[in-house]
Design an enzyme around this catalytic site. Sequence first.
Site, PDB file in Angstrom:
ATOM      1  N   ASP A  99      34.137 -14.292   6.551  1.00 27.63           N
ATOM      2  CA  ASP A  99      32.997 -14.546   7.435  1.00 27.63           C
ATOM      3  C   ASP A  99      32.795 -13.276   8.259  1.00 27.63           C
ATOM      4  O   ASP A  99      33.636 -12.926   9.090  1.00 27.63           O
ATOM      5  CB  ASP A  99      33.289 -15.746   8.330  1.00 27.63           C
ATOM      6  CG  ASP A  99      32.116 -16.086   9.243  1.00 27.63           C
ATOM      7  OD1 ASP A  99      31.206 -15.226   9.402  1.00 27.63           O
ATOM      8  OD2 ASP A  99      32.108 -17.186   9.813  1.00 27.63           O
ATOM      9  N   ALA A 150      24.257 -11.550   4.357  1.00 27.98           N
ATOM     10  CA  ALA A 150      23.234 -11.671   5.407  1.00 27.98           C
ATOM     11  C   ALA A 150      22.846 -13.130   5.515  1.00 27.98           C
ATOM     12  O   ALA A 150      23.040 -13.904   4.576  1.00 27.98           O
ATOM     13  CB  ALA A 150      22.001 -10.840   5.051  1.00 27.98           C
ATOM     14  N   THR A 181      15.712  -4.712   4.104  1.00 28.92           N
ATOM     15  CA  THR A 181      14.561  -5.497   3.644  1.00 28.92           C
ATOM     16  C   THR A 181      13.211  -4.856   3.965  1.00 28.92           C
ATOM     17  O   THR A 181      13.075  -4.121   4.948  1.00 28.92           O
ATOM     18  CB  THR A 181      14.627  -6.908   4.294  1.00 28.92           C
ATOM     19  OG1 THR A 181      13.407  -7.598   4.046  1.00 28.92           O
ATOM     20  CG2 THR A 181      14.813  -6.831   5.800  1.00 28.92           C
ATOM     21  N   TYR A 183      14.201 -12.625  11.353  1.00 29.19           N
ATOM     22  CA  TYR A 183      15.002 -12.104  10.235  1.00 29.19           C
ATOM     23  C   TYR A 183      14.825 -10.583  10.108  1.00 29.19           C
ATOM     24  O   TYR A 183      15.805  -9.830  10.055  1.00 29.19           O
ATOM     25  CB  TYR A 183      14.587 -12.806   8.928  1.00 29.19           C
ATOM     26  CG  TYR A 183      15.129 -12.165   7.681  1.00 29.19           C
ATOM     27  CD1 TYR A 183      16.474 -12.298   7.339  1.00 29.19           C
ATOM     28  CD2 TYR A 183      14.315 -11.409   6.829  1.00 29.19           C
ATOM     29  CE1 TYR A 183      16.986 -11.697   6.191  1.00 29.19           C
ATOM     30  CE2 TYR A 183      14.816 -10.818   5.686  1.00 29.19           C
ATOM     31  CZ  TYR A 183      16.148 -10.965   5.372  1.00 29.19           C
ATOM     32  OH  TYR A 183      16.648 -10.354   4.234  1.00 29.19           O
TER      33      TYR A 183
HETATM   34  N1  NAP Z   1      16.418 -12.178  -1.330  1.00 26.00           N
HETATM   35  C1  NAP Z   1      15.479 -11.289  -1.025  1.00 26.00           C
HETATM   36  O1  NAP Z   1      14.312 -11.419  -1.387  1.00 26.00           O
HETATM   37  C2  NAP Z   1      15.855 -10.048  -0.243  1.00 26.00           C
HETATM   38  C3  NAP Z   1      14.849  -9.134   0.062  1.00 26.00           C
HETATM   39  C4  NAP Z   1      15.168  -7.991   0.786  1.00 26.00           C
HETATM   40  C5  NAP Z   1      16.482  -7.775   1.183  1.00 26.00           C
HETATM   41  N2  NAP Z   1      17.439  -8.682   0.886  1.00 26.00           N
HETATM   42  C6  NAP Z   1      18.806  -8.411   1.339  1.00 26.00           C
HETATM   43  O2  NAP Z   1      19.635  -8.337   0.201  1.00 26.00           O
HETATM   44  C7  NAP Z   1      20.949  -8.766   0.526  1.00 26.00           C
HETATM   45  C8  NAP Z   1      21.402  -9.789  -0.490  1.00 26.00           C
HETATM   46  O3  NAP Z   1      20.524 -10.899  -0.431  1.00 26.00           O
HETATM   47  P1  NAP Z   1      20.507 -12.048  -1.522  1.00 26.00           P
HETATM   48  O4  NAP Z   1      19.146 -12.145  -2.042  1.00 26.00           O
HETATM   49  O5  NAP Z   1      21.658 -11.883  -2.459  1.00 26.00           O
HETATM   50  O6  NAP Z   1      20.738 -13.294  -0.554  1.00 26.00           O
HETATM   51  P2  NAP Z   1      21.744 -14.496  -0.674  1.00 26.00           P
HETATM   52  O7  NAP Z   1      21.779 -15.001  -2.068  1.00 26.00           O
HETATM   53  O8  NAP Z   1      21.388 -15.417   0.446  1.00 26.00           O
HETATM   54  O9  NAP Z   1      23.153 -13.812  -0.385  1.00 26.00           O
HETATM   55  C9  NAP Z   1      23.611 -13.538   0.912  1.00 26.00           C
HETATM   56  C10 NAP Z   1      25.031 -14.026   0.978  1.00 26.00           C
HETATM   57  O10 NAP Z   1      25.535 -13.770   2.308  1.00 26.00           O
HETATM   58  C11 NAP Z   1      26.364 -14.863   2.637  1.00 26.00           C
HETATM   59  N3  NAP Z   1      26.549 -15.010   4.077  1.00 26.00           N
HETATM   60  C12 NAP Z   1      25.731 -15.590   4.999  1.00 26.00           C
HETATM   61  N4  NAP Z   1      26.305 -15.577   6.197  1.00 26.00           N
HETATM   62  C13 NAP Z   1      27.509 -14.973   6.059  1.00 26.00           C
HETATM   63  C14 NAP Z   1      28.571 -14.670   6.929  1.00 26.00           C
HETATM   64  N5  NAP Z   1      28.526 -15.011   8.226  1.00 26.00           N
HETATM   65  N6  NAP Z   1      29.668 -14.043   6.436  1.00 26.00           N
HETATM   66  C15 NAP Z   1      29.740 -13.729   5.119  1.00 26.00           C
HETATM   67  N7  NAP Z   1      28.787 -13.994   4.228  1.00 26.00           N
HETATM   68  C16 NAP Z   1      27.671 -14.614   4.709  1.00 26.00           C
HETATM   69  C17 NAP Z   1      25.680 -16.078   2.048  1.00 26.00           C
HETATM   70  O11 NAP Z   1      26.623 -17.116   1.874  1.00 26.00           O
HETATM   71  P3  NAP Z   1      26.184 -18.653   2.144  1.00 26.00           P
HETATM   72  O12 NAP Z   1      24.938 -18.868   1.380  1.00 26.00           O
HETATM   73  O13 NAP Z   1      27.368 -19.409   1.643  1.00 26.00           O
HETATM   74  O14 NAP Z   1      25.985 -18.757   3.623  1.00 26.00           O
HETATM   75  C18 NAP Z   1      25.152 -15.534   0.733  1.00 26.00           C
HETATM   76  O15 NAP Z   1      26.049 -15.762  -0.337  1.00 26.00           O
HETATM   77  C19 NAP Z   1      20.869  -9.293   1.962  1.00 26.00           C
HETATM   78  O16 NAP Z   1      21.377  -8.309   2.822  1.00 26.00           O
HETATM   79  C20 NAP Z   1      19.400  -9.497   2.203  1.00 26.00           C
HETATM   80  O17 NAP Z   1      19.055  -9.349   3.564  1.00 26.00           O
HETATM   81  C21 NAP Z   1      17.172  -9.818   0.171  1.00 26.00           C
END
Ligand code: NAP
Length: 284
Positions: free
Chosen positions: A36, A60, A101, A125
């Site tokens: 975490d 995130a 992002t 966000y």
């Molecule tokens: N998805 C998009 O469209 C998008 C666009 C631009 C940038 N991003 C960035 O890309 C990165 C990856 O995103 P993604 O799409 O893979 O999102 P994701 O599937 O939501 O992955 C983020 C992971 O972070 C974990 N997390 C949340 N709170 C946490 C904590 N306190 N400690 C440790 N882990 C934690 C979540 O676990 P839980 O679900 O179990 O809480 C989740 O597995 C992020 O930094 C995001 O901001 C994403």
Amino acid sequence: MRVLITGAGGQVGHELVSVFGAGGHEVAGFDHASLDITSRDAVHAAIVEFHPDAIVHSAAWTAVDACEADPDRAYAVNAMGTRFIAESARLVDAAVHYISTDYVFDGTKESAYVEWDQTNPQSVYGASKLAGEHELGENSSIIRTSWVCGFHGPNMVKTILRIAAEHETLSFVDDQRGCPTFADDLAAMIAQLVVERRTGIFHVTNAGPVSWYEFAREVLLASGQDPDRVLPVATADLQPPRPAPRPANSVLDHAALRLSGIDTMADFRDPLRRLVAALGEVTN
Ligand SMILES: NC(=O)c1ccc[n+]([C@@H]2O[C@H](COP(=O)([O-])OP(=O)(O)OC[C@H]3O[C@@H](n4cnc5c(N)ncnc54)[C@H](OP(=O)(O)O)[C@@H]3O)[C@@H](O)[C@H]2O)c1
């Protein structure tokens, strides 16, 4: 290299673990349950124990609308969590590569955003992710991406396919434009930037800016369905309106990649077809 990955259970994190593993690197992937990032002590222990050369910080709180109602949680994870990672990385001299992002921009620019454009997030966000950018030290990179879809976890491709299976027509906004990005392509590019020990801001997306309306049409086309089932709607007409404002234009220009002589990523339609086929194999 020894590479530590946060958020390894997420859609990008999953692909990062695969890509670095396949590249012969020593990988420690931490999902939310095993690390975490809001615990300073836990972050310190994980980083000092594994002693990575590089950290890819993918964890995130990505629930954009939920962040509006709980800014403290958004900042605790996205800003303070990043602070703890940057702090411990300095102790072991590890580079930090932070995934950020398109929502750091306000969306009012007429053309695509370059890495040096003024940020002005409109949502909690976006603001909390920008705050995370500001927590990084010298030996770091910021990889801004957008509209991520992948095999693991919920995303818009899966949502569009589900709605299409349940309804005759689908409505998507035609006044928000961005670049869809596929998690496996993104992870491969991140691995290249990490291995080359790049620092600074990079915009990393697949090519081919579209509106959500156009994207939904492409998803139906890729799955052999009639794209005319998708209807355009204006953001202002969405019922109920979404809590977090989205940038109208969040198309990212890949200027830093281009100016570094790095090949930019493929048109999104290639990985989209790949993903739709892979999802089809799972459901059939
Ligand atoms: N998805 C998009 O469209 C998008 C666009 C631009 C940038 N991003 C960035 O890309 C990165 C990856 O995103 P993604 O799409 O893979 O999102 P994701 O599937 O939501 O992955 C983020 C992971 O972070 C974990 N997390 C949340 N709170 C946490 C904590 N306190 N400690 C440790 N882990 C934690 C979540 O676990 P839980 O679900 O179990 O809480 C989740 O597995 C992020 O930094 C995001 O901001 C994403």
